[in-house]
Design a protein around this motif. Structure first.
Motif, PDB file in Angstrom:
ATOM      1  N   ARG A 114       0.837  -1.212   0.000  1.00 46.83           N
ATOM      2  CA  ARG A 114       0.000   0.000   0.000  1.00 46.83           C
ATOM      3  C   ARG A 114       0.870   1.260   0.000  1.00 46.83           C
ATOM      4  NH1 ARG A 114      -4.754   1.815   2.233  1.00 46.83           N
ATOM      5  NH2 ARG A 114      -3.813   3.852   2.272  1.00 46.83           N
ATOM      6  N   ALA A 115       2.001   1.187   0.697  1.00 42.69           N
ATOM      7  CA  ALA A 115       2.892   2.351   0.779  1.00 42.69           C
ATOM      8  C   ALA A 115       3.384   2.719  -0.617  1.00 42.69           C
ATOM      9  CB  ALA A 115       4.066   2.044   1.699  1.00 42.69           C
ATOM     10  N   ALA A 116       3.775   1.716  -1.400  1.00 38.21           N
ATOM     11  CA  ALA A 116       4.232   1.992  -2.767  1.00 38.21           C
ATOM     12  C   ALA A 116       3.083   2.560  -3.593  1.00 38.21           C
ATOM     13  CB  ALA A 116       4.770   0.716  -3.401  1.00 38.21           C
ATOM     14  N   GLU A 117       1.906   1.988  -3.418  1.00 36.38           N
ATOM     15  CA  GLU A 117       0.743   2.443  -4.173  1.00 36.38           C
ATOM     16  C   GLU A 117       0.401   3.904  -3.841  1.00 36.38           C
ATOM     17  OE1 GLU A 117      -0.702   1.405  -6.701  1.00 36.38           O
ATOM     18  OE2 GLU A 117      -2.514   2.640  -6.714  1.00 36.38           O
ATOM     19  N   ASN A 118       0.628   4.311  -2.588  1.00 33.38           N
ATOM     20  CA  ASN A 118       0.381   5.711  -2.234  1.00 33.38           C
ATOM     21  C   ASN A 118       1.176   6.646  -3.144  1.00 33.38           C
ATOM     22  OD1 ASN A 118      -1.377   5.152  -0.121  1.00 33.38           O
ATOM     23  ND2 ASN A 118       0.240   5.124   1.431  1.00 33.38           N
ATOM     24  N   PHE A 119       2.454   6.313  -3.386  1.00 35.95           N
ATOM     25  CA  PHE A 119       3.279   7.180  -4.242  1.00 35.95           C
ATOM     26  C   PHE A 119       2.835   7.109  -5.695  1.00 35.95           C
ATOM     27  CE2 PHE A 119       5.989   7.172  -0.530  1.00 35.95           C
ATOM     28  CZ  PHE A 119       6.372   8.506  -0.492  1.00 35.95           C
ATOM     29  N   ARG A 120       2.510   5.903  -6.176  1.00 37.74           N
ATOM     30  CA  ARG A 120       2.078   5.790  -7.579  1.00 37.74           C
ATOM     31  C   ARG A 120       0.779   6.572  -7.791  1.00 37.74           C
ATOM     32  NH1 ARG A 120       5.804   3.054  -9.629  1.00 37.74           N
ATOM     33  NH2 ARG A 120       6.537   1.086  -8.779  1.00 37.74           N
ATOM     34  N   PHE A 121      -0.106   6.437  -6.833  1.00 37.23           N
ATOM     35  CA  PHE A 121      -1.408   7.107  -6.954  1.00 37.23           C
ATOM     36  C   PHE A 121      -1.230   8.630  -7.021  1.00 37.23           C
ATOM     37  CE2 PHE A 121      -4.853   9.332  -4.826  1.00 37.23           C
ATOM     38  CZ  PHE A 121      -5.917   8.984  -5.636  1.00 37.23           C
ATOM     39  N   PHE A 122      -0.420   9.188  -6.111  1.00 35.64           N
ATOM     40  CA  PHE A 122      -0.285  10.650  -6.111  1.00 35.64           C
ATOM     41  C   PHE A 122       0.594  11.132  -7.259  1.00 35.64           C
ATOM     42  CE2 PHE A 122      -2.196  10.264  -1.899  1.00 35.64           C
ATOM     43  CZ  PHE A 122      -3.154  11.257  -2.006  1.00 35.64           C
ATOM     44  N   ALA A 123       1.449  10.258  -7.797  1.00 35.96           N
ATOM     45  CA  ALA A 123       2.185  10.609  -9.022  1.00 35.96           C
ATOM     46  C   ALA A 123       1.188  10.800 -10.163  1.00 35.96           C
ATOM     47  CB  ALA A 123       3.190   9.514  -9.361  1.00 35.96           C
ATOM     48  N   ASP A 124       0.253   9.870 -10.267  1.00 33.04           N
ATOM     49  CA  ASP A 124      -0.773   9.981 -11.319  1.00 33.04           C
ATOM     50  C   ASP A 124      -1.600  11.245 -11.131  1.00 33.04           C
ATOM     51  OD1 ASP A 124       0.077   7.606 -12.333  1.00 33.04           O
ATOM     52  OD2 ASP A 124      -1.573   6.405 -11.527  1.00 33.04           O
ATOM     53  N   LEU A 125      -1.967  11.483  -9.874  1.00 36.80           N
ATOM     54  CA  LEU A 125      -2.839  12.627  -9.600  1.00 36.80           C
ATOM     55  C   LEU A 125      -2.127  13.939  -9.918  1.00 36.80           C
ATOM     56  CD1 LEU A 125      -5.697  12.423  -8.551  1.00 36.80           C
ATOM     57  CD2 LEU A 125      -4.870  13.105  -6.305  1.00 36.80           C
ATOM     58  N   ALA A 126      -0.821  13.993  -9.627  1.00 37.77           N
ATOM     59  CA  ALA A 126      -0.075  15.240  -9.854  1.00 37.77           C
ATOM     60  C   ALA A 126      -0.135  15.645 -11.327  1.00 37.77           C
ATOM     61  CB  ALA A 126       1.379  15.069  -9.413  1.00 37.77           C
ATOM     62  N   VAL A 127      -0.025  14.662 -12.222  1.00 37.58           N
ATOM     63  CA  VAL A 127       0.005  15.042 -13.644  1.00 37.58           C
ATOM     64  C   VAL A 127      -1.394  15.306 -14.210  1.00 37.58           C
ATOM     65  CG1 VAL A 127       2.199  13.980 -14.277  1.00 37.58           C
ATOM     66  CG2 VAL A 127       0.127  12.620 -14.360  1.00 37.58           C
ATOM     67  N   THR A 128      -2.422  14.843 -13.530  1.00 39.18           N
ATOM     68  CA  THR A 128      -3.772  15.089 -14.055  1.00 39.18           C
ATOM     69  C   THR A 128      -4.422  16.306 -13.393  1.00 39.18           C
ATOM     70  OG1 THR A 128      -4.708  13.603 -12.428  1.00 39.18           O
ATOM     71  CG2 THR A 128      -4.225  12.662 -14.590  1.00 39.18           C
ATOM     72  N   LEU A 129      -3.706  16.875 -12.439  1.00 39.24           N
ATOM     73  CA  LEU A 129      -4.279  17.994 -11.692  1.00 39.24           C
ATOM     74  C   LEU A 129      -4.551  19.191 -12.612  1.00 39.24           C
ATOM     75  CD1 LEU A 129      -4.759  18.168  -8.658  1.00 39.24           C
ATOM     76  CD2 LEU A 129      -2.658  19.495  -8.492  1.00 39.24           C
ATOM     77  N   HIS A 130      -5.695  19.796 -12.430  1.00 32.18           N
ATOM     78  CA  HIS A 130      -5.992  20.991 -13.226  1.00 32.18           C
ATOM     79  C   HIS A 130      -6.435  22.099 -12.289  1.00 32.18           C
ATOM     80  CE1 HIS A 130      -9.870  19.121 -12.527  1.00 32.18           C
ATOM     81  NE2 HIS A 130     -10.368  20.319 -12.631  1.00 32.18           N
ATOM     82  N   GLU A 131      -6.481  23.292 -12.827  1.00 26.83           N
ATOM     83  CA  GLU A 131      -6.913  24.431 -12.017  1.00 26.83           C
ATOM     84  C   GLU A 131      -8.223  24.946 -12.585  1.00 26.83           C
ATOM     85  OE1 GLU A 131      -3.161  26.054 -12.760  1.00 26.83           O
ATOM     86  OE2 GLU A 131      -2.446  25.810 -10.710  1.00 26.83           O
ATOM     87  N   ASP A 132      -9.128  25.357 -11.709  1.00 25.44           N
ATOM     88  CA  ASP A 132     -10.458  25.781 -12.143  1.00 25.44           C
ATOM     89  C   ASP A 132     -10.425  27.161 -12.797  1.00 25.44           C
ATOM     90  OD1 ASP A 132     -11.885  23.561 -11.339  1.00 25.44           O
ATOM     91  OD2 ASP A 132     -12.054  24.280  -9.276  1.00 25.44           O
ATOM     92  N   ALA A 133     -11.418  27.390 -13.638  1.00 21.42           N
ATOM     93  CA  ALA A 133     -11.630  28.725 -14.192  1.00 21.42           C
ATOM     94  C   ALA A 133     -13.113  29.042 -14.087  1.00 21.42           C
ATOM     95  CB  ALA A 133     -11.175  28.772 -15.645  1.00 21.42           C
ATOM     96  N   PHE A 134     -13.455  30.322 -13.896  1.00 21.65           N
ATOM     97  CA  PHE A 134     -14.849  30.744 -13.706  1.00 21.65           C
ATOM     98  C   PHE A 134     -15.115  31.945 -14.609  1.00 21.65           C
ATOM     99  CE2 PHE A 134     -13.133  28.903  -9.893  1.00 21.65           C
ATOM    100  CZ  PHE A 134     -14.119  28.048  -9.436  1.00 21.65           C
ATOM    101  N   ARG A 135     -16.146  31.825 -15.409  1.00 17.89           N
ATOM    102  CA  ARG A 135     -16.507  32.961 -16.257  1.00 17.89           C
ATOM    103  C   ARG A 135     -17.813  33.540 -15.743  1.00 17.89           C
ATOM    104  NH1 ARG A 135     -18.884  33.340 -21.290  1.00 17.89           N
ATOM    105  NH2 ARG A 135     -19.107  31.083 -21.421  1.00 17.89           N
ATOM    106  N   SER A 136     -17.818  34.852 -15.440  1.00 22.26           N
ATOM    107  CA  SER A 136     -19.035  35.515 -14.963  1.00 22.26           C
ATOM    108  C   SER A 136     -19.681  36.190 -16.153  1.00 22.26           C
ATOM    109  CB  SER A 136     -18.713  36.554 -13.897  1.00 22.26           C
ATOM    110  OG  SER A 136     -17.820  36.019 -12.962  1.00 22.26           O
ATOM    111  N   GLY A 137     -20.537  35.461 -16.856  1.00 19.25           N
ATOM    112  CA  GLY A 137     -21.178  35.997 -18.060  1.00 19.25           C
ATOM    113  C   GLY A 137     -20.124  36.483 -19.040  1.00 19.25           C
ATOM    114  N   THR A 138     -20.359  37.718 -19.553  1.00 21.76           N
ATOM    115  CA  THR A 138     -19.387  38.273 -20.508  1.00 21.76           C
ATOM    116  C   THR A 138     -18.496  39.306 -19.837  1.00 21.76           C
ATOM    117  OG1 THR A 138     -21.042  39.897 -21.125  1.00 21.76           O
ATOM    118  CG2 THR A 138     -20.878  37.907 -22.517  1.00 21.76           C
ATOM    119  N   ALA A 139     -18.647  39.433 -18.512  1.00 19.50           N
ATOM    120  CA  ALA A 139     -17.992  40.560 -17.842  1.00 19.50           C
ATOM    121  C   ALA A 139     -16.612  40.227 -17.281  1.00 19.50           C
ATOM    122  CB  ALA A 139     -18.895  41.067 -16.715  1.00 19.50           C
ATOM    123  N   GLN A 140     -16.513  39.076 -16.695  1.00 21.36           N
ATOM    124  CA  GLN A 140     -15.283  38.817 -15.938  1.00 21.36           C
ATOM    125  C   GLN A 140     -14.918  37.338 -16.001  1.00 21.36           C
ATOM    126  OE1 GLN A 140     -14.403  40.942 -12.085  1.00 21.36           O
ATOM    127  NE2 GLN A 140     -14.687  38.891 -11.279  1.00 21.36           N
TER     128      GLN A 140
END
Ligand code: NAD
Length: 496
Positions: A114-140
């Motif tokens: 399980r310890a090894a899997e913890n690192f593999r899992f978060f390695a995968d997650l690190a590369v798939t991580l994205h950041e959110d974006a929010f559009r407020s109509g046409t203004a912002q």
């Protein structure tokens, strides 16, 4: 009894800035194994000066080092190499863990995997991580930038130490945070393999720092250090309360994974054979030293008496013995102090009138070591201490209930709220009860199998915050929002 594992070190040191070091004042403490209770090593006893050195190394790695800025793919490659290093040493990790904690070796092997899997899992997650974006109509338009939070302090307990250390290390490192790990003082051995694993994987010096020591000294210094904005803690609820108070002046981010007294609710219509297997495994695996142990079995009256009889018979046949013997199901409890505490609960159960139907004593063939036979108390009532307090050993309480409402009331009649297990063939009832039980994690007709993506943590006195998958990465990062207009900016013209 089998010999100590080969290559057992006689001393364990800190690892700070890529170097093994003794404590600044030269202090050490002795650590013993739970089978002989004889000291096997002198461990560096960290104090505030050692924590200062470790935090300074981590802070330099944060501000000057490549780690926080490294592209996710490169960070993930190193995390995967750490997993390789763990897998290459899996047998050794399991042997050291078994020797130091008393966990049965077959179960310690599972923890190493399980310890090894913890690192593999978060390695995968690190590369798939994205950041959110929010559009407020046409203004912002607003977009989130996620930044590593800074130096993370990781404080871990003695049950399944290596697995829990990696459970915190992997997401902290994946998020880009340098760390200072303070392992539990009763079980420092397996953590001593981490420096070579990290270095071999190419983790830059100063990103992983290890300071051994007593909780109230080294752990407290880490919590009080102003240069550590995040503390991830797993341990007892009372320690968690102390840490929260100590961290308050610094307004630190805290993740608190605390104690449990989880119910295993068995309705009369359940698959009783499976429920029995699961209830026994749920409380007696890992020597019962398991935060999510189903340590209160609540059984519907119609099946209560036969279930108690079967539980007692099976518990009586559970093989207690040398943790390094692959046939062992329950090993030795971690420390004589903890052993005495668990025996104190066995006494309390008898004093308060619960019916002891299995175990309760040291097995006669084991004359030394912290051994307790699998122990079952029946007719346990909610006022008894063994119903209310976390025992953290191979002791289970069984209590009857008459209907669903009483089952839920009994399940919730505890300060804790970590896990719950529900056994019934009535699916609507299963979901109803799962929603009504105050628990962070519920398993229906199944035992404690984790999906690393899911939120892990408790409600009530079992903790604050969630770890697992994106929850862990949220904890070790700061989300910052950047706003930008998409059209002309209209600003109220004060004073115009
Ligand atoms: P503990 O609270 O005694 O110690 C845990 C860690 O905290 C150790 O490293 C210890 O040195 C350190 N510590 C102690 N006092 C401190 C202080 N004042 N400041 C900073 N650090 C301090 O817990 P334990 O006995 O090692 O572990 C057993 C407990 O852990 C049980 O209650 C169990 O339920 C809980 N646990 C919870 C989870 C979970 O995920 N919820 C998982 C495993 C164990």
């Amino acid at each position: 009894m089998t010999a100590p594992p080969p290559g057992l070190p006689a001393k364990l040191e800190h690892f700070i800035g890529g170097t093994h070091v003794a404590s600044a004042d030269g202090a050490t403490f002795e650590v013993a194994d739970p089978v002989t209770n004889q000291p096997y090593a002198a461990v560096a006893a960290g104090g505030p000066q050692d924590i200062d050195r470790a935090v300074a190394a981590a802070a330099t790695a944060f501000t000057d080092g490549p780690w926080p800025q490294l592209p996710a793919r490169q960070r993930a490659q190193i995390l995967n190499k750490i997993a390789d290093g763990i897998e290459a040493r899996a047998a050794k990790i399991a042997d050291l863990e078994t020797f130091d904690t008393g966990l049965p070796v077959t179960q310690a092997r599972g923890q190493a995997a399980r310890a090894a899997e913890n690192f593999r899992f978060f390695a995968d997650l690190a590369v798939t991580l994205h950041e959110d974006a929010f559009r407020s109509g046409t203004a912002q338009f607003g977009y989130v930038i996620r930044k590593p939070a800074g130096v993370a302090g990781l404080i871990t307990p003695w049950n399944t130490p290596f697995m829990l250390e990696t459970w915190k290390l992997a997401p902290a490192l994946a998020a880009g945070c340098p760390v200072v790990l303070k392992p539990a003082e009763w079980t420092p051995l397996s953590a001593s393999l981490l420096p070579e694993i990290m270095t071999e994987a190419g983790l830059p010096d100063g990103v992983f720092n290890l300071v051994h020591g007593i909780g109230e000294v080294a752990g407290a210094a880490l919590v009080a250090h102003p240069g550590v904005p995040r503390i991830s803690f797993t341990g007892e609820t009372s320690t968690g309360q102390t840490i929260m108070a100590a961290a308050a002046p610094h307004l630190k981010g805290l993740s608190m994974e605390l104690g449990g007294k989880s119910p295993c609710v068995i309705f009369a219509d359940a698959d009783l054979d499976q429920a029995l297997d699961s209830a026994l495994f749920g409380v007696f695996s890992l020597n019962g030293e398991r935060c999510t142990a189903g340590s209160r079995i609540l059984a519907e009256r119609a099946v209560y008496a036969p279930l108690v009889t079967r539980l007692a018979a099976r518990a009586g046949r559970i093989r207690v013995g040398d943790p390094s013997d692959p046939g062992t199901e329950i090993g030795a409890l971690v420390h004589p102090e903890h052993y005495a505490r668990v025996l104190g609960y066995v006494q309390a159960g008898q004093d308060e009138g619960a019916r002891l139907v299995a175990g309760g004593t040291r097995p006669s063939h084991l004359t030394a070591g912290n051994y307790l036979a699998a122990t079952v108390f029946a007719d346990v009532t909610p006022s008894m201490r063994i119903f209310r307090e976390e025992i953290f050993g191979p002791v289970v309480c069984v209590t009857p209930f008459d209907d669903e409402a009483e089952a839920v009331a009994l399940a919730n009649d505890t300060a804790y709220g970590l896990a719950a297990y529900i056994w019934t063939r009535d699916l609507a009832r299963a979901h109803r009860v799962a929603h009504a039980v105050e628990a962070g994690m519920t398993w229906i007709n199944s035992h404690n199998v984790r999906d690393l993506r899911t939120p892990f943590g408790g409600v009530k006195a079992s903790g604050l915050g969630r770890e697992g998958g994106p929850h862990s990465l949220d904890f070790y990062t700061e989300s910052r929002i950047v706003h930008v207009p998409l059209a002309d900016t209209h600003v109220p013209r004060f004073g115009a």
